[in-house]
Design a protein around this motif. Structure first.
Motif, mmCIF file in Angstrom:
data_model
loop_
_atom_site.group_PDB
_atom_site.id
_atom_site.type_symbol
_atom_site.label_atom_id
_atom_site.label_comp_id
_atom_site.label_asym_id
_atom_site.label_seq_id
_atom_site.Cartn_x
_atom_site.Cartn_y
_atom_site.Cartn_z
ATOM 1 N N THR A 159 0.825 -1.199 0.000
ATOM 2 C CA THR A 159 0.000 0.000 0.000
ATOM 3 C C THR A 159 0.863 1.254 0.000
ATOM 4 O O THR A 159 0.601 2.208 -0.744
ATOM 5 C CB THR A 159 -0.925 0.005 1.238
ATOM 6 O OG1 THR A 159 -1.762 -1.151 1.193
ATOM 7 C CG2 THR A 159 -1.796 1.251 1.260
ATOM 8 N N GLN A 200 -8.998 -2.616 -2.436
ATOM 9 C CA GLN A 200 -8.096 -1.580 -1.951
ATOM 10 C C GLN A 200 -8.760 -0.205 -1.926
ATOM 11 O O GLN A 200 -8.084 0.814 -1.758
ATOM 12 C CB GLN A 200 -6.858 -1.508 -2.861
ATOM 13 C CG GLN A 200 -6.056 -2.779 -2.949
ATOM 14 C CD GLN A 200 -5.439 -3.158 -1.636
ATOM 15 O OE1 GLN A 200 -4.726 -2.381 -1.022
ATOM 16 N NE2 GLN A 200 -5.729 -4.354 -1.156
ATOM 17 N N THR A 203 -7.981 2.151 1.047
ATOM 18 C CA THR A 203 -6.606 2.604 1.256
ATOM 19 C C THR A 203 -5.956 3.185 0.007
ATOM 20 O O THR A 203 -5.085 4.047 0.103
ATOM 21 C CB THR A 203 -5.741 1.430 1.750
ATOM 22 O OG1 THR A 203 -5.886 0.321 0.858
ATOM 23 C CG2 THR A 203 -6.162 0.998 3.146
ATOM 24 N N LEU A 204 -6.364 2.710 -1.170
ATOM 25 C CA LEU A 204 -5.777 3.170 -2.438
ATOM 26 C C LEU A 204 -6.889 3.526 -3.431
ATOM 27 O O LEU A 204 -7.066 2.859 -4.444
ATOM 28 C CB LEU A 204 -4.872 2.081 -3.031
ATOM 29 C CG LEU A 204 -3.673 1.648 -2.191
ATOM 30 C CD1 LEU A 204 -3.041 0.398 -2.768
ATOM 31 C CD2 LEU A 204 -2.633 2.770 -2.104
#
Length: 356
Positions: A159, A200, A203-204
């Protein structure tokens, strides 16, 4: 090779069960934010409750992913160990990779437990008690005490690395994800790339920013091509163009399948080009998509909406232009089939006066 195909089969089975949770949760999540009028999660009123419903679907999809991998491998006794193991992996911070590993581990463990011979009177108890209980204990122990923490550290580093990417460094990743999304239009390759970005999203979000564009570019690009270059398409394909545009708008890549089926050698390279252009553009524009879904329906939860829209337009235009170059104009047959056969037969005859 057989082992790889088996792993792919189990993963695809679980993904097919996971997708409805992503669809229901993601769209309700997006609607709640859209109606709030701000690119933020609503924190009060009925919209917050609606968002809570959507968030529940999104919270479940990693446990569902792990559970149905184990189900595919070991049938019903694998469900509880797979889901609980994947849930623990997610709680530890091992994310979707931990969930996938937990699912495969649960299926393997339960299949080993099934090899223990039980008397006929205990077989039913084995299915509903011994195998799920033993499998859950073993998988949970392995995840919590042995491999969960290392996977979590790996996920954290991945990440951090992906978050640190900027500018040209994002181009290779955007190109790979874009090509995977459009390559089989909802098939196994598409699902791998989409699942990677979807899991994700917290977080992304830049991953879903690019993949969200890549998801909708193939059907929108094909629909745009039918409008701009109608001579390249048959009448039934032109009729499908509007439907393709609508499907792209709500993030359904499968809208491109009828066109790809009719002319795969021209259509598939064109939509791959478009998705690559769209995905890379969204990365470079810094578009952040906070919903695990694609298309234009997620615009309310997108940061950098202008860049997101421009990326969709660039990708769709690249697909349309590629089709303009690759496809020949459609020529309607004026002769009947029988007339065409007779004409072909006369052309095949080689009659010379000298031979008579």
């Amino acid at each position: 090779m057989n082992a790889l195909k088996s792993l792919q089969k189990h993963l695809m089975t679980s993904t097919s069960y996971m997708i409805p949770f992503v669809v229901a949760g993601g769209i309700l999540f997006a609607i709640s934010v859209m109606l709030s009028g701000e690119a933020a999660v609503p924190d009060a009123g009925w919209l917050a409750k609606l968002n809570q419903i959507g968030a529940a679907g999104l919270a479940l999809f990693i446990p569902i992913l792990g559970g149905y991998i184990a189900f595919s491998m070991a049938d019903k006794p694998g469900l509880a160990p797979g889901m609980i193991g994947a849930y623990l992996a997610n709680e530890i911070g091992a994310g979707f990779i931990g969930g996938i590993i937990a699912g495969f581990l649960a299926g393997y463990v339960v299949n080993l437990l099934k090899k223990i011979k039980l008397s006929p009177s205990f077989r039913t108890i084995g299915t509903i008690f011994i195998y799920p209980l033993g499998g859950t204990f073993i998988v949970g122990f392995i995840m919590v005490f042995l491999i969960g923490e290392p996977i979590a550290i790996f996920m954290e580093r991945m990440t951090t690395t992906l978050n640190s990417m900027s500018g040209a460094a994002k181009i290779p990743l955007g190109g790979i994800l874009g090509a995977m999304i459009s390559f089989d239009m909802g098939g196994p390759v598409n699902k791998v790339a989409a699942t990677f970005a979807q899991t994700q999203v917290d977080t992304l979000p830049f991953l879903m920013g690019g993949v969200g564009v890549a998801i909708c570019v193939p059907p929108i690009g094909l629909g745009l091509a039918t409008l701009l270059f109608p001579k390249k398409f048959k009448s039934e394909e032109k009729d499908s163009g509007i439907a393709s545009l609508l499907m792209g708008g709500v993030g359904i890549t499968e809208g491109a399948i009828p066109f790809a089926t009719a002319d795969p050698l021209k259509v598939i390279p064109s939509i791959i080009l478009g998705s690559v252009v769209g995905n890379i553009s969204a990365f470079l524009f810094g578009a952040l998509n906070h919903a695990p879904w694609g298309g234009l329906i997620v615009l309310p939860v997108v940061e950098g909406r202008f860049g997101y829209l421009i990326s969709v337009l660039l990708g769709a235009s690249a697909t349309a232009v590629a089709l303009r170059v690759l496809k020949k104009d459609v020529v309607e047959d004026k002769l009947s089939n029988s007339e065409v056969r007779e004409e072909d037969e006369f052309e095949d005859l080689d009659i010379k006066i000298d031979n008579l």
